[in-house]
Design an enzyme around this catalytic site. Structure first.
Site, PDB file in Angstrom:
ATOM      1  CE1 TYR A 123     -63.929 -42.796 -73.607  1.00 33.69           C
ATOM      2  CE2 TYR A 123     -66.000 -43.897 -74.109  1.00 33.69           C
ATOM      3  CZ  TYR A 123     -64.925 -43.137 -74.520  1.00 33.69           C
ATOM      4  OH  TYR A 123     -64.846 -42.712 -75.822  1.00 33.69           O
ATOM      5  N   GLY A 125     -68.894 -43.384 -83.175  1.00 28.91           N
ATOM      6  CA  GLY A 125     -69.146 -44.797 -82.852  1.00 28.91           C
ATOM      7  C   GLY A 125     -67.798 -45.499 -82.681  1.00 28.91           C
ATOM      8  CG  HIS A 182     -56.712 -35.315 -73.694  1.00 31.43           C
ATOM      9  ND1 HIS A 182     -56.930 -34.007 -74.088  1.00 31.43           N
ATOM     10  CD2 HIS A 182     -57.108 -35.368 -72.408  1.00 31.43           C
ATOM     11  CE1 HIS A 182     -57.414 -33.324 -73.076  1.00 31.43           C
ATOM     12  NE2 HIS A 182     -57.534 -34.126 -72.040  1.00 31.43           N
TER      13      HIS A 182
HETATM   14  P1  NDP Z   1     -56.240 -43.498 -78.015  1.00 35.46           P
HETATM   15  O1  NDP Z   1     -56.290 -44.298 -76.748  1.00 35.46           O
HETATM   16  O2  NDP Z   1     -55.732 -44.128 -79.249  1.00 35.46           O
HETATM   17  O3  NDP Z   1     -55.398 -42.175 -77.766  1.00 35.46           O
HETATM   18  C1  NDP Z   1     -55.497 -41.472 -76.571  1.00 35.46           C
HETATM   19  C2  NDP Z   1     -54.539 -40.313 -76.625  1.00 35.46           C
HETATM   20  O4  NDP Z   1     -54.612 -39.608 -75.378  1.00 35.46           O
HETATM   21  C3  NDP Z   1     -53.098 -40.742 -76.808  1.00 35.46           C
HETATM   22  O5  NDP Z   1     -52.438 -39.817 -77.616  1.00 35.46           O
HETATM   23  C4  NDP Z   1     -52.546 -40.715 -75.391  1.00 35.46           C
HETATM   24  O6  NDP Z   1     -51.150 -40.494 -75.478  1.00 35.46           O
HETATM   25  C5  NDP Z   1     -53.301 -39.519 -74.811  1.00 35.46           C
HETATM   26  N1  NDP Z   1     -53.402 -39.580 -73.354  1.00 35.46           N
HETATM   27  C6  NDP Z   1     -53.700 -40.643 -72.561  1.00 35.46           C
HETATM   28  N2  NDP Z   1     -53.666 -40.294 -71.273  1.00 35.46           N
HETATM   29  C7  NDP Z   1     -53.322 -38.991 -71.237  1.00 35.46           C
HETATM   30  C8  NDP Z   1     -53.073 -38.058 -70.189  1.00 35.46           C
HETATM   31  N3  NDP Z   1     -53.189 -38.409 -68.889  1.00 35.46           N
HETATM   32  N4  NDP Z   1     -52.708 -36.797 -70.502  1.00 35.46           N
HETATM   33  C9  NDP Z   1     -52.557 -36.425 -71.796  1.00 35.46           C
HETATM   34  N5  NDP Z   1     -52.783 -37.260 -72.843  1.00 35.46           N
HETATM   35  C10 NDP Z   1     -53.153 -38.526 -72.556  1.00 35.46           C
HETATM   36  O7  NDP Z   1     -57.735 -42.926 -78.211  1.00 35.46           O
HETATM   37  P2  NDP Z   1     -58.641 -42.928 -79.536  1.00 35.46           P
HETATM   38  O8  NDP Z   1     -57.858 -42.365 -80.655  1.00 35.46           O
HETATM   39  O9  NDP Z   1     -59.281 -44.252 -79.676  1.00 35.46           O
HETATM   40  O10 NDP Z   1     -59.779 -41.895 -79.116  1.00 35.46           O
HETATM   41  C11 NDP Z   1     -59.641 -40.508 -79.406  1.00 35.46           C
HETATM   42  C12 NDP Z   1     -60.934 -39.816 -79.038  1.00 35.46           C
HETATM   43  O11 NDP Z   1     -62.017 -40.404 -79.753  1.00 35.46           O
HETATM   44  C13 NDP Z   1     -61.289 -39.906 -77.559  1.00 35.46           C
HETATM   45  O12 NDP Z   1     -61.845 -38.692 -77.121  1.00 35.46           O
HETATM   46  C14 NDP Z   1     -62.328 -41.005 -77.527  1.00 35.46           C
HETATM   47  O13 NDP Z   1     -63.209 -40.891 -76.431  1.00 35.46           O
HETATM   48  C15 NDP Z   1     -63.036 -40.757 -78.843  1.00 35.46           C
HETATM   49  N6  NDP Z   1     -63.747 -41.943 -79.296  1.00 35.46           N
HETATM   50  C16 NDP Z   1     -63.042 -43.048 -79.695  1.00 35.46           C
HETATM   51  C17 NDP Z   1     -63.708 -44.184 -80.077  1.00 35.46           C
HETATM   52  C18 NDP Z   1     -62.995 -45.417 -80.517  1.00 35.46           C
HETATM   53  O14 NDP Z   1     -63.681 -46.438 -80.728  1.00 35.46           O
HETATM   54  N7  NDP Z   1     -61.677 -45.391 -80.705  1.00 35.46           N
HETATM   55  C19 NDP Z   1     -65.177 -44.247 -80.056  1.00 35.46           C
HETATM   56  C20 NDP Z   1     -65.804 -43.033 -79.634  1.00 35.46           C
HETATM   57  C21 NDP Z   1     -65.104 -41.927 -79.275  1.00 35.46           C
HETATM   58  P3  NDP Z   1     -50.098 -40.777 -74.311  1.00 35.46           P
HETATM   59  O15 NDP Z   1     -50.306 -42.181 -73.857  1.00 35.46           O
HETATM   60  O16 NDP Z   1     -48.785 -40.538 -74.986  1.00 35.46           O
HETATM   61  O17 NDP Z   1     -50.371 -39.764 -73.247  1.00 35.46           O
END
Ligand code: NDP
Length: 282
Positions: A177, A210, A114
């Site tokens: 971040y 990435g 998350h």
């Molecule tokens: P998303 O923004 O699509 O998803 C984030 C998730 O975290 C959601 O399920 C959201 O659900 C949950 N979330 C947000 N705030 C909270 C909170 N306070 N407590 C609990 N849950 C929370 O993220 P991505 O799928 O894009 O990224 C997933 C992972 O991959 C992360 O660790 C990110 O750093 C990493 N990553 C992603 C990249 C990208 O380009 N997409 C690149 C590099 C790394 P809800 O709102 O229902 O709480």
């Protein structure tokens, strides 16, 4: 050129020697995936479901989690349960782990994924936001890992941490971040050593990703950068395979590994590439 060739050869050797992924090993596996209401976490939940795992998913939005859990069951999950939790809270990280331990009778995989929403903008001095983001993106990871460790030790389980190239290579517009991802890499890198020194049964996999084409990421970078975005479902599968084969690191896509190495070998070139990857007019 010589260094680059050496890096490519080393990379191919590592890939070649990676243990083979056995999908059957995940049948019935007890898994907790965080941040699984959308994006990469949601895709991981679906993959685990197809492999016949028992899945607990968590995020803040209960209704969305319910839909994801229903889809997991339709895809073949042995169990699909959800618990709403806010990882900025002091107690919810433990609550989510305890729920999974109780409902599944233990854990084989804890997949920490998350992230809290964070603006894509130049640092404007908002320390409060950074403090909050540290709780969500970093401190809750440490808390959940500790809470699940005894069970993972018993099951010879795996701790999977979803990190980012921005946890290795600082980048503009995402200072808070980036900081949380550097903290994750430092913390779980240290824990990796400690578990190895204690001859622990628990493996730690740190996943360096990435740009991935999730809705939240694309909304931020659309029109701002030409860096290619890779598919969330494929990233999710690679993370799962890395955890299942107990590899200490994943670099996805592959060139994130080269970028990680090049920042120390060729700092000026790397700075130039990073600063010119974005459309920005002062
Ligand atoms: P998303 O923004 O699509 O998803 C984030 C998730 O975290 C959601 O399920 C959201 O659900 C949950 N979330 C947000 N705030 C909270 C909170 N306070 N407590 C609990 N849950 C929370 O993220 P991505 O799928 O894009 O990224 C997933 C992972 O991959 C992360 O660790 C990110 O750093 C990493 N990553 C992603 C990249 C990208 O380009 N997409 C690149 C590099 C790394 P809800 O709102 O229902 O709480």
């Amino acid at each position: 050129k010589v260094l680059l060739t050496a890096a490519c050869v080393a990379f191919l050797a590592v890939k070649w020697n990676a243990p083979r992924f056995d999908a059957e090993s995940l049948r019935g596996a007890r898994v907790l995936v965080t941040g699984a209401s959308t994006g990469i976490g949601e895709q991981m939940a679906y993959h685990y479901a197809r492999f016949g795992a028992q899945v607990v998913i968590t995020a803040r939005r209960e209704k969305v989690l319910q839909k994801v859990a229903e889809k997991c069951l339709s895809l073949g999950a042995q169990k699909a349960l959800y618990i709403a939790a806010d990882m900025a809270s002091e107690s919810d990280p433990d609550k989510a782990v305890d729920f999974a331990l109780e409902q599944l009778g233990g854990l084989d995989y804890l997949v920490l994924n998350h992230i809290g929403p964070s603006p894509f903008t130049m640092w404007d001095g908002d320390v409060e936001h950074t403090r909050w983001l540290m709780k969500v993106n970093f401190l809750s990871y440490a808390q959940m890992a500790w809470r699940a460790l005894a069970s993972l030790e018993q099951s010879k389980g795996a701790l999977v941490v979803v990190s980012s190239l921005l946890g290795k290579l600082p980048s503009p517009f995402v200072a808070p971040y980036t900081s949380t991802k550097f903290a994750l890499n430092g913390f779980f890198g240290a824990l990796h050593h400690e578990l190895a020194m204690k001859k622990s049964n628990v493996s730690i996999s740190i996943c360096t990703l990435g740009l991935i084409d999730t809705q939240s990421a694309m909304e931020k970078v659309r029109g701002v950068t030409n860096v290619p975005a890779y598919p969330a479902a494929d990233a999710a599968l690679n993370i799962i395979m890395t955890g299942a084969t107990r590899q200490p690191e994943l670099f996805y896509p592959w060139f994130t590994h080269i970028m990680t190495l090049s920042k120390d070998w060729f700092p000026s070139i790397t700075d130039y590439i990073v600063q010119n990857s974005y459309n920005y007019i002062p």
